[in-house]
Design an enzyme around this catalytic site. Structure first.
Site, PDB file in Angstrom:
ATOM      1  N   LYS A  19       0.822  -1.210   0.000  1.00  0.00           N
ATOM      2  CA  LYS A  19       0.000   0.000   0.000  1.00  0.00           C
ATOM      3  C   LYS A  19       0.854   1.257   0.000  1.00  0.00           C
ATOM      4  CE  LYS A  19      -4.554  -1.311   1.533  1.00  0.00           C
ATOM      5  NZ  LYS A  19      -5.651  -1.106   2.479  1.00  0.00           N
ATOM      6  N   LYS A  51      -4.007 -10.738  -6.435  1.00  0.00           N
ATOM      7  CA  LYS A  51      -5.245 -10.933  -5.674  1.00  0.00           C
ATOM      8  C   LYS A  51      -6.402 -10.156  -6.312  1.00  0.00           C
ATOM      9  CE  LYS A  51      -6.068  -8.572  -1.807  1.00  0.00           C
ATOM     10  NZ  LYS A  51      -6.046  -8.006  -0.472  1.00  0.00           N
ATOM     11  N   LYS A  65     -10.907  -4.793  -5.282  1.00  0.00           N
ATOM     12  CA  LYS A  65     -11.805  -3.758  -5.817  1.00  0.00           C
ATOM     13  C   LYS A  65     -11.046  -2.510  -6.229  1.00  0.00           C
ATOM     14  CE  LYS A  65     -12.503  -3.155  -0.984  1.00  0.00           C
ATOM     15  NZ  LYS A  65     -13.105  -3.929   0.052  1.00  0.00           N
TER      16      LYS A  65
HETATM   17  P1  TYM Z   1     -10.609  -6.382   3.779  1.00  0.00           P
HETATM   18  O1  TYM Z   1     -11.676  -5.394   4.070  1.00  0.00           O
HETATM   19  O2  TYM Z   1      -9.581  -6.039   2.760  1.00  0.00           O
HETATM   20  O3  TYM Z   1     -11.255  -7.760   3.332  1.00  0.00           O
HETATM   21  C1  TYM Z   1     -12.282  -8.375   4.094  1.00  0.00           C
HETATM   22  C2  TYM Z   1     -12.087  -9.875   4.090  1.00  0.00           C
HETATM   23  O4  TYM Z   1     -12.048 -10.361   2.735  1.00  0.00           O
HETATM   24  C3  TYM Z   1     -10.879 -11.151   2.535  1.00  0.00           C
HETATM   25  N1  TYM Z   1     -10.430 -10.970   1.145  1.00  0.00           N
HETATM   26  C4  TYM Z   1     -10.185 -11.985   0.304  1.00  0.00           C
HETATM   27  N2  TYM Z   1     -10.269 -13.313   0.453  1.00  0.00           N
HETATM   28  C5  TYM Z   1      -9.963 -14.094  -0.616  1.00  0.00           C
HETATM   29  N3  TYM Z   1      -9.580 -13.588  -1.821  1.00  0.00           N
HETATM   30  C6  TYM Z   1      -9.480 -12.256  -2.016  1.00  0.00           C
HETATM   31  N4  TYM Z   1      -9.118 -11.787  -3.204  1.00  0.00           N
HETATM   32  C7  TYM Z   1      -9.786 -11.387  -0.922  1.00  0.00           C
HETATM   33  N5  TYM Z   1      -9.790 -10.034  -0.763  1.00  0.00           N
HETATM   34  C8  TYM Z   1     -10.179  -9.811   0.502  1.00  0.00           C
HETATM   35  C9  TYM Z   1      -9.860 -10.607   3.542  1.00  0.00           C
HETATM   36  O5  TYM Z   1      -8.882 -11.559   3.841  1.00  0.00           O
HETATM   37  C10 TYM Z   1     -10.737 -10.275   4.722  1.00  0.00           C
HETATM   38  O6  TYM Z   1     -10.931 -11.400   5.528  1.00  0.00           O
HETATM   39  N6  TYM Z   1      -7.704  -5.673   7.729  1.00  0.00           N
HETATM   40  C11 TYM Z   1      -8.894  -6.322   7.260  1.00  0.00           C
HETATM   41  C12 TYM Z   1     -10.141  -5.877   7.988  1.00  0.00           C
HETATM   42  C13 TYM Z   1     -10.036  -5.989   9.461  1.00  0.00           C
HETATM   43  C14 TYM Z   1     -10.094  -7.200  10.214  1.00  0.00           C
HETATM   44  C15 TYM Z   1      -9.994  -6.811  11.585  1.00  0.00           C
HETATM   45  C16 TYM Z   1     -10.219  -8.545   9.851  1.00  0.00           C
HETATM   46  C17 TYM Z   1      -9.934  -4.964  10.333  1.00  0.00           C
HETATM   47  N7  TYM Z   1      -9.911  -5.435  11.625  1.00  0.00           N
HETATM   48  C18 TYM Z   1     -10.036  -7.766  12.614  1.00  0.00           C
HETATM   49  C19 TYM Z   1     -10.243  -9.490  10.889  1.00  0.00           C
HETATM   50  C20 TYM Z   1     -10.130  -9.095  12.239  1.00  0.00           C
HETATM   51  C21 TYM Z   1      -9.063  -6.002   5.796  1.00  0.00           C
HETATM   52  O7  TYM Z   1      -8.552  -5.021   5.294  1.00  0.00           O
HETATM   53  O8  TYM Z   1      -9.894  -6.827   5.136  1.00  0.00           O
END
Ligand code: TYM
Length: 332
Positions: free
Chosen positions: A116, A198, A201
């Site tokens: 990022k 990956k 969006k």
């Molecule tokens: P975020 O918002 O980017 O994504 C949410 C969830 O979707 C999963 N994910 C994917 N899984 C498979 N293939 C993909 N291409 C893909 N893109 C996204 C992510 O692994 C995630 O589980 N930091 C986290 C949000 C967060 C969080 C937390 C998660 C904040 N606090 C506490 C767990 C516990 C994030 O940015 O996910």
């Protein structure tokens, strides 16, 4: 009173744009399944989303939209606690405490930070760097047994565990050390156009990702255009990133194994397979899109749900944050 012996689950999602098929297969599908068996808490991680610039109006709309989508997916506020992260002040509070137990070196190794900060080179802010510490606070406040996430969050989970262990070693048993819960299929859904990346969006090429709310015709178009290879054989193979990804998606949606899929499409071309994957995804997402319209058009109901959720979440979070502060020596 009956004692609650259910294991607990916590996870969050950023409201930073349209949610994708990657989010769905990697995490959200499991959230819905887990609420039947576990005591679950799920949050819309708005604090995390401002580590990159957000347009205020769009951001607000996305927070609402993410809440509505979680309900449309089937998360039930009677069974699970659903809230917006910034409504529970303990997250920011505990994050500060934990940041004093997080090392510069370990944060510097985070691949998401490296990616990022390369992508937003003009805005490498402290929040972006400290992001995993806020995520550790999100998790540790609720003492979950399991944290359902996609594979890209594994490193953040590990640092949350390390912070918990470090803190417990100094002060005794304050935090539970959580286990990641990463699905066997669907944990890393890749871009349909560049299948070594990956699915995300934030990818400018809209054909590379499927939004959960995409129209059926758009989903079909994107799958038909998905990048594959010249082998024209539907089976998993090393270096066959495009076809491996499509098989992974089909498997996660239908529950069929890779071998069963290879058998089903023996002698058939990629064209037939892509249509089958597209149709399976359309049918999986159809009811969600239909329910979404009902939830997003009732703001009052949405507000009631996330406000009640925040109250419930705060009850638990406050206890953990206070315990941690007391252990450190604050006067409460
Ligand atoms: P975020 O918002 O980017 O994504 C949410 C969830 O979707 C999963 N994910 C994917 N899984 C498979 N293939 C993909 N291409 C893909 N893109 C996204 C992510 O692994 C995630 O589980 N930091 C986290 C949000 C967060 C969080 C937390 C998660 C904040 N606090 C506490 C767990 C516990 C994030 O940015 O996910």
């Amino acid at each position: 009173m009956e004692e609650n012996t259910k294991k607990t689950v916590l996870s969050c999602i950023q409201p930073s744009g349209a949610l994708t098929l990657g989010n769905y297969l990697g995490a959200l599908k499991n959230w819905v399944a887990m609420q039947e068996e576990f005591d679950c808490t799920f949050a819309v991680a708005d604090l995390h989303a401002i580590t990159v610039r957000q347009d205020p109006q769009k951001f607000r709309a996305q927070i609402y939209s993410t809440c509505a989508l979680l309900l449309a997916l089937g998360l039930d506020p009677e069974k699970s606690t659903l809230f917006i992260q910034s409504h529970v002040k303990s997250h920011a509070e505990l994050m500060w405490i934990l940041s004093c137990y997080t090392q510069f070196g370990e944060l510097s190794r985070m691949t998401q930070f490296k990616d990022k900060s390369a992508k937003h080179a003009d805005n490498v802010n402290l929040g972006l760097f400290a992001y995993p510490t806020l995520m550790a606070a999100d998790i540790l406040l609720y003492k979950p047994d399991f944290v359902p996430v996609g594979a890209d969050q594994k490193q953040h989970l590990e640092i949350a565990r390390d912070i918990a262990i470090r803190f417990n070693n100094i002060y005794g048993d304050v935090f539970k050390v959580p286990e990641p819960y990463i699905p066997k299929v669907g944990a890393r859904v890749m871009s349909l156009q560049e299948p070594t990346k990956k699915m995300s969006k934030s990818d400018e090429n809209v054909n590379s990702w499927i939004a959960i709310l995409d129209k059926p015709e758009d989903i079909m178009r994107k799958f038909k255009r998905a990048v594959t290879d010249s082998e024209a054989r539907v089976c998993v193979g090393e270096g066959r990133d495009g076809i491996n990804n499509l098989i992974g998606i089909y498997s996660a949606v239908t529950g069929k194994t890779a071998d069963e899929i290879a058998l089903e499409f023996e002698g058939k071309g990629y064209g037939d397979f892509k249509i089958a994957v597209g149709e399976a995804v359309v049918e999986e997402l159809r009811p969600i899109r239909e329910r979404y319209d009902t939830f997003i058009s009732d703001k009052k109901q949405l507000e009631d749900i996330y406000k009640q959720g925040a109250e419930r979440a705060f009850y638990t979070a406050r206890k953990t944050a206070s315990k941690a502060m007391k252990k450190v020596g604050f006067v409460l």
